[in-house]
Structure formats: structure tokens, C-alpha cells
Design an enzyme around this catalytic site. Structure first.
Site: not given
Ligand code: NAP
Length: 302
Positions: A135, A138-139
Site C-alpha cells: 500500500c 499507507c506506507d
């Protein structure tokens, strides 16, 4: 164990499930969405939505908007995932969920979407969350000014690479074919324009390992090149989420559910549905269709 009875039970809170909830709630059917652990499904991870008409913002914002809209028509949306589905249209569908409750529905709409396909090479599983990510939105934040790699050659991989190119110092895309023919032209053109994106075509990865005493990874390509990177983002497609259904339920060759081949009283929408172009717009369309079919089914069996 608590048992709750509904006209329509929707599994999944992505755009397909939330659209179905809006339609079913607005038709005055007692409706619940078992929305999984996070609202919005894959849509919630999109930082900037460009191709859903009428919305320009992040995906989570759209999910929250859709949730409120469905709730305003009486649909209940909860954080729980189905673990099994038993029963039939005659006796009611019996859904066990991971909140310890049972939900009984006259109809069920499967809208559980798809999850990223996992990279099955040496080291990938062990390093997930420690340099290997599925992701980018997200990261990606953790890789500010660093060097990252993206694996894959579809729309998701190219979108991830563009997102990361705004954060990281450099992005290398590793793709097993010679050109990004399966990705949209608009994305291919943007990739070509970015000076900090390099494409490594005709190669694949066979191993990933942690570099001792550092946060870095070293990936090994099929032609035995070793490349150091700070993070490896994997975007190699998706697999339909149908683990909660038993094997007797017919799937297509990609593991997706086929409308028309499902038990009476059950319907399917979104990325878990066979022959769909995986887009928010198509998820919304199939969510609407599945709900209208469920409503018609209920009305004809009253
Ligand atoms: P996808 O289009 O199926 O692409 C998967 C990519 O991963 C392909 O390049 C494939 O290579 C590669 N791949 C698959 N298995 C692999 C393996 N074991 N090792 C190495 N590479 C592997 O999947 P996606 O990009 O996740 O997209 C899914 C759907 O969502 C598509 O319909 C896509 O159009 C849609 N989507 C749209 C947008 C948008 O902005 N419009 C954004 C994201 C996703 P090959 O090409 O060699 O098979």
C-alpha cells in the site's frame, strides 16, 4: 449467541456495498452492512481520486460521504466481517461474523472486493511491513527522500510509482514485460515525464532480503542483479475475497463470483464479481444493480 434479522445483508463497505446499502435503505428494506475492519475497502487507500465523476478528493472522504448517505436512509453499517454463510432463501441466510454475532437475512449481497496478490518469492513474506509493502498511500510517507522500488506493470503499479515519486528520491519500477501495455495511456505518459522514475523492463524479482545492520533491502532479479532499495512496493494484481463462502459456490477462473450462478436470494457487486472492470464507477453501478435485484426479489416473495 445474538441473532439479528434483516431484509438485506450486505458484505463489504467499498463503493459497491455502500451503494447497495443506499438503494436498499431507501427502498425501506431493513439493511445492514458488515463492512469489514476498515470502511471503504480499497477506495479508502486512494490519496487523490481523479476518475470518479463528481468527486475530487481522497477515497476515504468519498467512503465517509457514501456511508452517511446510506445511513440517512436507515441502513446500519458496522465494523465486522463475515466468517461463514449458511442457509438458503427458504429458511434465511445465516451469517456468522467475527464480532461473535449471527445475522440472518432474507437476501445477501456479496460486495467483499479483492485484496492485493501477495508476492511469493523468498523473503517477501518475512519482510512484509519491514520494507515490503502492498500500500503506497499507507506506507509511502516513511520513504521521504529515499529510494524505493515498485513491482508490477498495471494501473495500480503505475499509480503507486507516481504517488511515491512525489515523496521518495527515486523510484524504480520492475516489470516482467517490455512495455506497460496493460496500463492506461495517461498513466504511461506521466511515468515517462517523471525524471526520478526509472523502468526496469523484462525482469522479475526472485528474492528479497534485509541488508544486515540497516533498514535497507536488497532485491535479486531473475538475471541475478542485486539492487539495494529502501522499500519494495508490490502491485501485482488482486484476488477476490471469497474465503467466507464454501467451495460449492461457483467461481470463475479468477475466483470471482458469477451473477446468475449464485444461490437464489444472493447477489454480487464490485470487484468480487466476475467480468468487472475494477473501477469505483463500475463498483457503484453493480452495487446499484445488485440492490435493485434484491429489492425486486424481496417484493416478489412477500
Ligand atoms: P492488473 O491490471 O491485473 O496488473 C497486475 C500486474 O502485475 C501486471 O503488470 C502483471 O504482469 C503483474 N503480475 C501479476 N502477477 C505477477 C507475478 N507473480 N510476478 C510479477 N508480476 C506479476 O492489476 P492492478 O494494477 O492491481 O489493477 C486491478 C484492476 O484495477 C485493473 O482492472 C485496473 O485497471 C484497475 N485499476 C485502475 C486504476 C485507475 O486509476 N484507473 C488504478 C488502479 C487499478 P503481466 O502484465 O505480465 O500479467
Amino acid at each position: 449467541m445474538d441473532i439479528e434479522m434483516y431484509d438485506v445483508i450486505i458484505l463489504g463497505s467499498g463503493p459497491a456495498g455502500l451503494t447497495a446499502a443506499l438503494y436498499a435503505g431507501r427502498a425501506n428494506k431493513k439493511t445492514i452492512v458488515l463492512g469489514g475492519q476498515t470502511l471503504g475497502g480499497q477506495m479508502a487507500q486512494i490519496a487523490k481520486l481523479e476518475n470518479y465523476p463528481g468527486w475530487s478528493g481522497d477515497g476515504l472522504g468519498l467512503a465517509e460521504f457514501m456511508k452517511k448517505q446510506a445511513e440517512s436512509f436507515g441502513a446500519k453499517i458496522i465494523c465486522a466481517s463475515a466468517t461463514s454463510v449458511d442457509g438458503d432463501a427458504e429458511s434465511g441466510f445465516n451469517i456468522a461474523a467475527d464480532d461473535g454475532k449471527r445475522y440472518v437475512g432474507k437476501t445477501v449481497i456479496f460486495a467483499t472486493g479483492a485484496s492485493p496478490r501477495k508476492l511469493e518469492i523468498e523473503g517477501a513474506r518475512e519482510l512484509m511491513g519491514r520494507g515490503v509493502s502492498y500500500c503506497a498511500t499507507c506506507d509511502g510517507f516513511f520513504y521521504y527522500g529515499k529510494d524505493v522500488m515498485v513491482m508490477g506493470g498495471g494501473n495500480a503499479a503505475l499509480n503507486d510509482a507516481l504517488y511515491l515519486a512525489d515523496i521518495a528520491r527515486s523510484v524504480k519500477i520492475v516489470y516482467r514485460r517490455g512495455a506497460f501495455t496493460r496500463a492506461e495511456e495517461v498513466l504511461r505518459n506521466r511515468i515517462a515525464e517523471r525524471k526520478n522514475i526509472e523502468c526496469l523492463f523484462n525482469t522479475d524479482l526472485k528474492k528479497v532480503a534485509a541488508v544486515p545492520d540497516s533498514d535497507k533491502l536488497v532485491v535479486t532479479t531473475m538475471d541475478d542483479q542485486e539492487i539495494e532499495t529502501d522499500g519494495l512496493f508490490v502491485a501485482i494484481g488482486h484476488e477476490a475475497n471469497t474465503d467466507y463462502l464454501d467451495e460449492g459456490v461457483v467461481r470463475d477462473d479468477m475466483g470471482r463470483l458469477i451473477p446468475g450462478k449464485l444461490p437464489a436470494g444472493t447477489f454480487v457487486a464490485g470487484d468480487v464479481r466476475s467480468s468487472i472492470k475494477m473501477q469505483i464507477a463500475t463498483a457503484v453501478g453493480t452495487g446499484c444493480t445488485a440492490a435493485m435485484d434484491a429489492i425486486a426479489y424481496l417484493n416478489s416473495h412477500e
